[in-house]
Design a protein around this motif. Structure first.
Motif, PDB file in Angstrom:
ATOM      1  N   PRO A  28       0.846  -0.822  -0.546  1.00 35.55           N
ATOM      2  CA  PRO A  28       0.246   0.297   0.012  1.00 35.55           C
ATOM      3  C   PRO A  28       0.918   1.195  -0.001  1.00 35.55           C
ATOM      4  O   PRO A  28       1.858   1.189   0.516  1.00 35.55           O
ATOM      5  CB  PRO A  28      -0.754  -0.252   0.964  1.00 35.55           C
ATOM      6  N   GLY A  29       0.566   2.276  -0.647  1.00 34.32           N
ATOM      7  CA  GLY A  29       0.965   3.302  -0.873  1.00 34.32           C
ATOM      8  C   GLY A  29       2.690   3.242  -1.734  1.00 34.32           C
ATOM      9  O   GLY A  29       2.919   4.353  -2.144  1.00 34.32           O
ATOM     10  N   ALA A  30       3.220   2.314  -2.344  1.00 30.99           N
ATOM     11  CA  ALA A  30       4.510   2.025  -2.913  1.00 30.99           C
ATOM     12  C   ALA A  30       3.776   2.664  -4.525  1.00 30.99           C
ATOM     13  O   ALA A  30       2.580   2.362  -4.773  1.00 30.99           O
ATOM     14  CB  ALA A  30       4.961   0.523  -2.601  1.00 30.99           C
ATOM     15  N   ARG A  31       5.176   3.471  -5.126  1.00 22.75           N
ATOM     16  CA  ARG A  31       5.205   2.914  -6.479  1.00 22.75           C
ATOM     17  C   ARG A  31       5.961   2.883  -6.957  1.00 22.75           C
ATOM     18  O   ARG A  31       7.536   3.634  -6.326  1.00 22.75           O
ATOM     19  CB  ARG A  31       4.640   4.689  -6.598  1.00 22.75           C
ATOM     20  N   THR A  32       5.972   2.798  -8.046  1.00 18.68           N
ATOM     21  CA  THR A  32       7.912   4.502  -9.399  1.00 18.68           C
ATOM     22  C   THR A  32       7.891   5.070  -9.283  1.00 18.68           C
ATOM     23  O   THR A  32       7.096   6.489  -8.959  1.00 18.68           O
ATOM     24  CB  THR A  32       7.274   3.372 -10.615  1.00 18.68           C
ATOM     25  N   ALA A  33       8.911   5.377  -9.741  1.00 17.59           N
ATOM     26  CA  ALA A  33       9.299   6.705 -10.115  1.00 17.59           C
ATOM     27  C   ALA A  33       8.553   7.197 -11.314  1.00 17.59           C
ATOM     28  O   ALA A  33       8.303   6.150 -12.071  1.00 17.59           O
ATOM     29  CB  ALA A  33      10.995   7.034 -10.334  1.00 17.59           C
ATOM     30  N   TRP A  34       8.973   8.389 -11.636  1.00 20.30           N
ATOM     31  CA  TRP A  34       9.035   8.881 -13.125  1.00 20.30           C
ATOM     32  C   TRP A  34       9.244   8.215 -14.241  1.00 20.30           C
ATOM     33  O   TRP A  34      10.710   8.006 -13.847  1.00 20.30           O
ATOM     34  CB  TRP A  34       9.067  10.299 -13.293  1.00 20.30           C
ATOM     35  N   HIS A  35       9.127   7.668 -15.239  1.00 21.89           N
ATOM     36  CA  HIS A  35      10.150   6.809 -16.092  1.00 21.89           C
ATOM     37  C   HIS A  35       9.188   6.231 -17.385  1.00 21.89           C
ATOM     38  O   HIS A  35       8.289   7.087 -17.664  1.00 21.89           O
ATOM     39  CB  HIS A  35       9.979   5.078 -15.447  1.00 21.89           C
ATOM     40  N   SER A  36       9.924   5.706 -18.501  1.00 28.98           N
ATOM     41  CA  SER A  36       9.093   6.231 -19.437  1.00 28.98           C
ATOM     42  C   SER A  36       9.833   4.601 -20.075  1.00 28.98           C
ATOM     43  O   SER A  36      11.160   3.681 -19.700  1.00 28.98           O
ATOM     44  CB  SER A  36       9.916   7.350 -20.263  1.00 28.98           C
ATOM     45  N   HIS A  37       9.084   4.025 -20.951  1.00 33.96           N
ATOM     46  CA  HIS A  37       9.963   2.839 -21.564  1.00 33.96           C
ATOM     47  C   HIS A  37      10.312   2.717 -23.514  1.00 33.96           C
ATOM     48  O   HIS A  37       9.219   3.823 -23.657  1.00 33.96           O
ATOM     49  CB  HIS A  37       9.156   1.910 -21.742  1.00 33.96           C
TER      50      HIS A  37
ATOM     51  N   GLU B 169       6.216   7.595 -23.680  1.00 31.72           N
ATOM     52  CA  GLU B 169       5.750   7.919 -22.149  1.00 31.72           C
ATOM     53  C   GLU B 169       5.785   8.393 -21.129  1.00 31.72           C
ATOM     54  O   GLU B 169       5.926   7.009 -20.390  1.00 31.72           O
ATOM     55  CB  GLU B 169       4.026   7.482 -22.286  1.00 31.72           C
ATOM     56  N   GLN B 170       5.848   9.331 -20.626  1.00 30.41           N
ATOM     57  CA  GLN B 170       6.695   9.325 -18.945  1.00 30.41           C
ATOM     58  C   GLN B 170       5.389   8.983 -17.872  1.00 30.41           C
ATOM     59  O   GLN B 170       3.941   9.838 -18.285  1.00 30.41           O
ATOM     60  CB  GLN B 170       7.151  10.453 -18.893  1.00 30.41           C
ATOM     61  N   HIS B 171       5.322   8.633 -17.514  1.00 31.74           N
ATOM     62  CA  HIS B 171       4.551   8.028 -16.431  1.00 31.74           C
ATOM     63  C   HIS B 171       4.876   7.414 -15.026  1.00 31.74           C
ATOM     64  O   HIS B 171       6.111   6.718 -14.779  1.00 31.74           O
ATOM     65  CB  HIS B 171       3.954   6.727 -16.834  1.00 31.74           C
TER      66      HIS B 171
ATOM     67  N   TRP C 242      15.038   6.233 -16.468  1.00 34.53           N
ATOM     68  CA  TRP C 242      14.226   6.355 -14.852  1.00 34.53           C
ATOM     69  C   TRP C 242      14.723   7.808 -14.512  1.00 34.53           C
ATOM     70  O   TRP C 242      15.393   8.011 -14.721  1.00 34.53           O
ATOM     71  CB  TRP C 242      14.608   5.810 -13.712  1.00 34.53           C
ATOM     72  N   LEU C 243      13.447   8.548 -13.877  1.00 34.90           N
ATOM     73  CA  LEU C 243      13.578   9.904 -13.487  1.00 34.90           C
ATOM     74  C   LEU C 243      13.490  10.013 -12.565  1.00 34.90           C
ATOM     75  O   LEU C 243      13.720   9.204 -11.220  1.00 34.90           O
ATOM     76  CB  LEU C 243      12.647  10.954 -14.128  1.00 34.90           C
ATOM     77  N   GLU C 244      12.582  11.362 -12.104  1.00 34.83           N
ATOM     78  CA  GLU C 244      12.785  11.572 -10.493  1.00 34.83           C
ATOM     79  C   GLU C 244      11.599  11.373  -9.778  1.00 34.83           C
ATOM     80  O   GLU C 244      10.753  10.562 -10.139  1.00 34.83           O
ATOM     81  CB  GLU C 244      12.977  12.941 -10.714  1.00 34.83           C
ATOM     82  N   HIS C 245      11.509  11.169  -8.376  1.00 33.59           N
ATOM     83  CA  HIS C 245      10.619  10.473  -7.696  1.00 33.59           C
ATOM     84  C   HIS C 245       9.743  11.309  -7.723  1.00 33.59           C
ATOM     85  O   HIS C 245       9.810  12.299  -8.422  1.00 33.59           O
ATOM     86  CB  HIS C 245      11.100  10.048  -6.425  1.00 33.59           C
ATOM     87  N   VAL C 246       8.332  10.346  -7.899  1.00 31.12           N
ATOM     88  CA  VAL C 246       6.302  11.423  -7.651  1.00 31.12           C
ATOM     89  C   VAL C 246       6.987  11.509  -6.403  1.00 31.12           C
ATOM     90  O   VAL C 246       7.033  11.376  -4.968  1.00 31.12           O
ATOM     91  CB  VAL C 246       6.020  10.158  -8.044  1.00 31.12           C
TER      92      VAL C 246
END
Length: 133
Positions: A45-54, A91-93, A121-125
């Motif tokens: 719960p509450g966990a998520r990826t950082a911003w990223h694209s493929h 697409e960054q998401h 991989w980009l910055e944290h959300v």
């Protein structure tokens, strides 16, 4: 035909994830020319990826819980167990669990020429992006 041994579960790195996230690799390239990668990813719960694209996009199939999926324009979508989400190349998401429940998805993508740079991989959300109504 070959039955492959189970690959051990690994915890995803904090540089790319907020909260506790585990990965079970399912499939990867086995012969020259193959690029498909599949993993089962479980978010606390509450966990998520950082911003990223493929490089070649990504398909997520939600197997448990509700996935939150954020876009750079501030939109946060919800996908439920049984639904599939496609993110186009570049697409960054971000994606992750709701604050209340675990979420699990199958992540499917094609590696690029250099598998190490297939995902950018980009910055944290930020919390305010994650908690967007």
């Amino acid at each position: 035909m070959e039955i492959l041994p189970k690959t051990p579960t690994v915890k995803n790195p904090p540089e790319q994830f907020t909260g506790d996230v585990w990965l079970d690799p399912i499939a990867g390239p086995r012969e020259p020319g193959q690029r498909m990668v599949v993993g089962k990813v479980r978010f606390a719960p509450g966990a998520r990826t950082a911003w990223h694209s493929h490089e070649h996009g990504q398909t997520l199939h939600i197997t448990e819980g509700i996935a939150l999926l954020g876009l750079r324009d501030g939109t946060v979508l919800e996908a439920r167990a049984g639904q599939t989400v496609y993110t186009p190349p570049g697409e960054q998401h971000w994606h992750g669990a709701t604050p209340e429940d675990f979420m699990e998805h199958l992540a499917m993508l094609d590696n690029g020429a250099d598998p190490a740079t297939t995902t950018t991989w980009l910055e944290h959300v930020r919390d305010e992006e994650y908690h967007h109504p």
